[in-house]
Scaffold this motif. Sequence first.
Motif, PDB file in Angstrom:
ATOM      1  N   GLY A  99      -7.541  -0.996  -1.867  1.00  0.00           N
ATOM      2  CA  GLY A  99      -6.539  -2.036  -1.973  1.00  0.00           C
ATOM      3  C   GLY A  99      -5.306  -1.565  -2.709  1.00  0.00           C
ATOM      4  O   GLY A  99      -5.107  -0.363  -2.933  1.00  0.00           O
ATOM      5  N   GLU A 100      -4.448  -2.512  -3.110  1.00  0.00           N
ATOM      6  CA  GLU A 100      -3.182  -2.138  -3.736  1.00  0.00           C
ATOM      7  C   GLU A 100      -3.386  -1.466  -5.092  1.00  0.00           C
ATOM      8  O   GLU A 100      -2.668  -0.534  -5.452  1.00  0.00           O
ATOM      9  CB  GLU A 100      -2.276  -3.358  -3.886  1.00  0.00           C
ATOM     10  N   GLU A 101      -4.400  -1.900  -5.849  1.00  0.00           N
ATOM     11  CA  GLU A 101      -4.658  -1.278  -7.153  1.00  0.00           C
ATOM     12  C   GLU A 101      -5.156   0.150  -6.974  1.00  0.00           C
ATOM     13  O   GLU A 101      -4.759   1.061  -7.717  1.00  0.00           O
ATOM     14  CB  GLU A 101      -5.683  -2.093  -7.937  1.00  0.00           C
ATOM     15  N   GLY A 102      -6.018   0.347  -5.965  1.00  0.00           N
ATOM     16  CA  GLY A 102      -6.504   1.691  -5.689  1.00  0.00           C
ATOM     17  C   GLY A 102      -5.386   2.628  -5.279  1.00  0.00           C
ATOM     18  O   GLY A 102      -5.298   3.770  -5.747  1.00  0.00           O
ATOM     19  N   ALA A 103      -4.508   2.147  -4.396  1.00  0.00           N
ATOM     20  CA  ALA A 103      -3.381   2.973  -3.959  1.00  0.00           C
ATOM     21  C   ALA A 103      -2.513   3.379  -5.146  1.00  0.00           C
ATOM     22  O   ALA A 103      -2.019   4.509  -5.220  1.00  0.00           O
ATOM     23  CB  ALA A 103      -2.554   2.220  -2.926  1.00  0.00           C
ATOM     24  N   ARG A 104      -2.342   2.461  -6.085  1.00  0.00           N
ATOM     25  CA  ARG A 104      -1.459   2.731  -7.223  1.00  0.00           C
ATOM     26  C   ARG A 104      -2.090   3.673  -8.245  1.00  0.00           C
ATOM     27  O   ARG A 104      -1.405   4.546  -8.800  1.00  0.00           O
ATOM     28  CB  ARG A 104      -1.099   1.391  -7.907  1.00  0.00           C
ATOM     29  N   PHE A 105      -3.395   3.520  -8.485  1.00  0.00           N
ATOM     30  CA  PHE A 105      -4.005   4.272  -9.592  1.00  0.00           C
ATOM     31  C   PHE A 105      -5.151   5.208  -9.178  1.00  0.00           C
ATOM     32  O   PHE A 105      -5.716   5.878 -10.024  1.00  0.00           O
ATOM     33  CB  PHE A 105      -4.503   3.299 -10.663  1.00  0.00           C
ATOM     34  N   MET A 107       0.820  -1.212   0.000  1.00  0.00           N
ATOM     35  CA  MET A 107       0.000   0.000   0.000  1.00  0.00           C
ATOM     36  C   MET A 107       0.857   1.267   0.000  1.00  0.00           C
ATOM     37  O   MET A 107       0.641   2.182  -0.798  1.00  0.00           O
ATOM     38  CB  MET A 107      -0.951  -0.010   1.204  1.00  0.00           C
ATOM     39  N   GLY A 108       1.824   1.323   0.921  1.00  0.00           N
ATOM     40  CA  GLY A 108       2.665   2.520   1.016  1.00  0.00           C
ATOM     41  C   GLY A 108       3.471   2.760  -0.244  1.00  0.00           C
ATOM     42  O   GLY A 108       3.563   3.890  -0.730  1.00  0.00           O
ATOM     43  N   ARG A 109       4.043   1.691  -0.789  1.00  0.00           N
ATOM     44  CA  ARG A 109       4.850   1.824  -2.010  1.00  0.00           C
ATOM     45  C   ARG A 109       3.989   2.275  -3.192  1.00  0.00           C
ATOM     46  O   ARG A 109       4.384   3.179  -3.950  1.00  0.00           O
ATOM     47  CB  ARG A 109       5.528   0.480  -2.320  1.00  0.00           C
ATOM     48  N   ASN A 110       2.825   1.650  -3.352  1.00  0.00           N
ATOM     49  CA  ASN A 110       1.960   2.011  -4.476  1.00  0.00           C
ATOM     50  C   ASN A 110       1.454   3.440  -4.376  1.00  0.00           C
ATOM     51  O   ASN A 110       1.310   4.135  -5.387  1.00  0.00           O
ATOM     52  CB  ASN A 110       0.789   1.043  -4.570  1.00  0.00           C
ATOM     53  N   LEU A 111       1.184   3.888  -3.169  1.00  0.00           N
ATOM     54  CA  LEU A 111       0.718   5.266  -2.997  1.00  0.00           C
ATOM     55  C   LEU A 111       1.840   6.254  -3.347  1.00  0.00           C
ATOM     56  O   LEU A 111       1.590   7.296  -3.973  1.00  0.00           O
ATOM     57  CB  LEU A 111       0.225   5.490  -1.575  1.00  0.00           C
ATOM     58  N   LEU A 112       3.061   5.925  -2.965  1.00  0.00           N
ATOM     59  CA  LEU A 112       4.202   6.779  -3.340  1.00  0.00           C
ATOM     60  C   LEU A 112       4.381   6.823  -4.854  1.00  0.00           C
ATOM     61  O   LEU A 112       4.636   7.886  -5.427  1.00  0.00           O
ATOM     62  CB  LEU A 112       5.486   6.256  -2.694  1.00  0.00           C
ATOM     63  N   ARG A 139       5.870  16.700   6.084  1.00  0.00           N
ATOM     64  CA  ARG A 139       4.645  15.920   5.919  1.00  0.00           C
ATOM     65  C   ARG A 139       5.035  14.444   5.930  1.00  0.00           C
ATOM     66  O   ARG A 139       5.654  13.964   4.982  1.00  0.00           O
ATOM     67  CB  ARG A 139       3.953  16.273   4.596  1.00  0.00           C
ATOM     68  N   VAL A 140       4.667  13.756   7.004  1.00  0.00           N
ATOM     69  CA  VAL A 140       5.043  12.354   7.165  1.00  0.00           C
ATOM     70  C   VAL A 140       3.772  11.502   7.190  1.00  0.00           C
ATOM     71  O   VAL A 140       2.898  11.708   8.032  1.00  0.00           O
ATOM     72  CB  VAL A 140       5.833  12.126   8.465  1.00  0.00           C
ATOM     73  N   MET A 141       3.679  10.574   6.264  1.00  0.00           N
ATOM     74  CA  MET A 141       2.522   9.686   6.203  1.00  0.00           C
ATOM     75  C   MET A 141       2.928   8.298   6.687  1.00  0.00           C
ATOM     76  O   MET A 141       3.988   7.783   6.316  1.00  0.00           O
ATOM     77  CB  MET A 141       1.979   9.609   4.768  1.00  0.00           C
ATOM     78  N   LEU A 142       2.078   7.683   7.513  1.00  0.00           N
ATOM     79  CA  LEU A 142       2.321   6.336   8.018  1.00  0.00           C
ATOM     80  C   LEU A 142       1.382   5.352   7.338  1.00  0.00           C
ATOM     81  O   LEU A 142       0.181   5.579   7.267  1.00  0.00           O
ATOM     82  CB  LEU A 142       2.076   6.258   9.534  1.00  0.00           C
ATOM     83  N   LEU A 143       1.957   4.264   6.852  1.00  0.00           N
ATOM     84  CA  LEU A 143       1.151   3.142   6.385  1.00  0.00           C
ATOM     85  C   LEU A 143       1.747   1.868   6.967  1.00  0.00           C
ATOM     86  O   LEU A 143       2.414   1.085   6.299  1.00  0.00           O
ATOM     87  CB  LEU A 143       1.111   3.096   4.851  1.00  0.00           C
ATOM     88  N   VAL A 144       1.514   1.729   8.271  1.00  0.00           N
ATOM     89  CA  VAL A 144       2.016   0.582   9.035  1.00  0.00           C
ATOM     90  C   VAL A 144       0.820  -0.088   9.713  1.00  0.00           C
ATOM     91  O   VAL A 144      -0.256   0.502   9.824  1.00  0.00           O
ATOM     92  CB  VAL A 144       3.051   1.035  10.090  1.00  0.00           C
ATOM     93  N   PRO A 145       0.972  -1.335  10.178  1.00  0.00           N
ATOM     94  CA  PRO A 145      -0.145  -2.035  10.815  1.00  0.00           C
ATOM     95  C   PRO A 145      -0.706  -1.260  12.003  1.00  0.00           C
ATOM     96  O   PRO A 145       0.052  -0.661  12.786  1.00  0.00           O
ATOM     97  CB  PRO A 145       0.471  -3.362  11.260  1.00  0.00           C
ATOM     98  N   ALA A 146      -2.034  -1.267  12.124  1.00  0.00           N
ATOM     99  CA  ALA A 146      -2.701  -0.548  13.209  1.00  0.00           C
ATOM    100  C   ALA A 146      -2.333  -1.152  14.557  1.00  0.00           C
ATOM    101  O   ALA A 146      -1.959  -2.320  14.656  1.00  0.00           O
ATOM    102  CB  ALA A 146      -4.215  -0.597  13.007  1.00  0.00           C
TER     103      ALA A 146
END
Length: 469
Positions: A130-136, A14-19, A69-76
């Motif tokens: 999901g991962e596709e949403g994060a990417r696109f 998720m984090g990688r695809n969003l970046l 600006r620091v964004m976290l995408l780690v397990p809750a």
Amino acid sequence: MKQFTLGMIGLGTMGRNLLLNMADNGFQVTGYDKDPKMLKKLEEDGKAHDLKGFASLEDFIQSLELPRRVMLLVPAGPIVDSVIQELVPLLSKGDMIIDSGNSHFTDTSRRADELSKQGIHFFGMGISGGEEGARFGPSMMPGGDKQAYNAVKPILEAVSAKVNGDPCVTYIGPGASGHFVKMVHNGIEYAMMQVLAETYALLKHSLGYSNEQIYTTFDKWNNGRLKSFLLEVTKDIFKVKDPKTGNLLLDMIKDEAKSKGTGKWTSQVSMDLQLPIPTINEAVSTRDLSKFKSLRVALSKALPHQGEAIDHKEAFEVQLEQALYFAMIISYAQGLHLLEAASAEYKYELNLKEISQIWRGGCIIRAELLEDIYQAYKKNPELPHLFSDESIQHKLKDIVPGTRHVVITAIAHGIAIPCYASALTYYDSLRTANSPLNLTQAQRDFFGAHTFERVDEEGIFHADWNSTN
């Protein structure tokens, strides 16, 4: 050193695809992860943008523009607190932290209070797709510190999904509203997934459809009013073969469902707010019930049931499409009603029109139906319940007869349909002007002197139920 507009902590899928999505949209971004494999994967996938990450948290923080600006995408959970504890000594007043995981909303409220005392802006943001949403292009639900949101608003709007040109992101409201709305989104998702599972059971066991026929049916429905992301992926499941056996992969998967807790949280808070969401609750319970596999197998032999054959299969398929559409409406209605109650209780100032608008694209529960729901709240932002909208009422009136027939048939066949049954009962309960709960109040007063109200005069009353009169 090159200065970056935003930094991501957590370079999993998720984090990688969003970046990568942000880089595609022209933003200078970077990431941090303790795992060298994740850093290497980011560099490989982001080669076109010369995207690189950091193995040192200190170097990562120093590479960011001020305010950071620091964004976290780690397990809750505790991991979020651990990361924040590492971050705070390296940050300056005015910097911001955005938690984009599925954190519980109460944790988000606590973290926001703690960080604000240290001059750090913080807000929680639910992300769906999901991962596709994060990417696109995902749907994003940010809530909390509005100043922090405004600082990243151009980035979020650029990377979000778009529907009719509208970005599928909006400022949700103060406090932990963003994570609360994402939690309820997931609760609706639970209900919709369970209804699709029950539909699968009816097609397979009541109609005797093959996997190919089920695919054809779902494909046909997905080209109509039921068009949605979940139905689209569900139909595609019926095309995937297992490379080990050559069978349909679905047939090789054990029927025990797992969860990560957001559905349970939705059910728990609905009880706290005394706002019924029975169809969502049943979906959560059914996943838990599925775990008793050995018991279910034993009882299937000890308590068998033989249902009658369905003579008119084509007619039943039509009715089942109606029932599925009905249950989808109910799922959204319950979630939105819970959001309204939470908005009042927690002072979230939720705008259901905007929430239904951003759910139309990018997210897991996106569907054609959400356009009708969006129009309902656009027409009347003060709508007390989705059922109060005339266009929704017309839909329900048209499809409820078919829904009743499906529920009756399933019960006659001994097929468990907890979400279908609860959806219909919820509908019938809400349209009942005079319920039998006057008897419940009489019982409570009889054995516990809990009092009652009367229909003919104001006040609180207690009766002498043991009187012979």
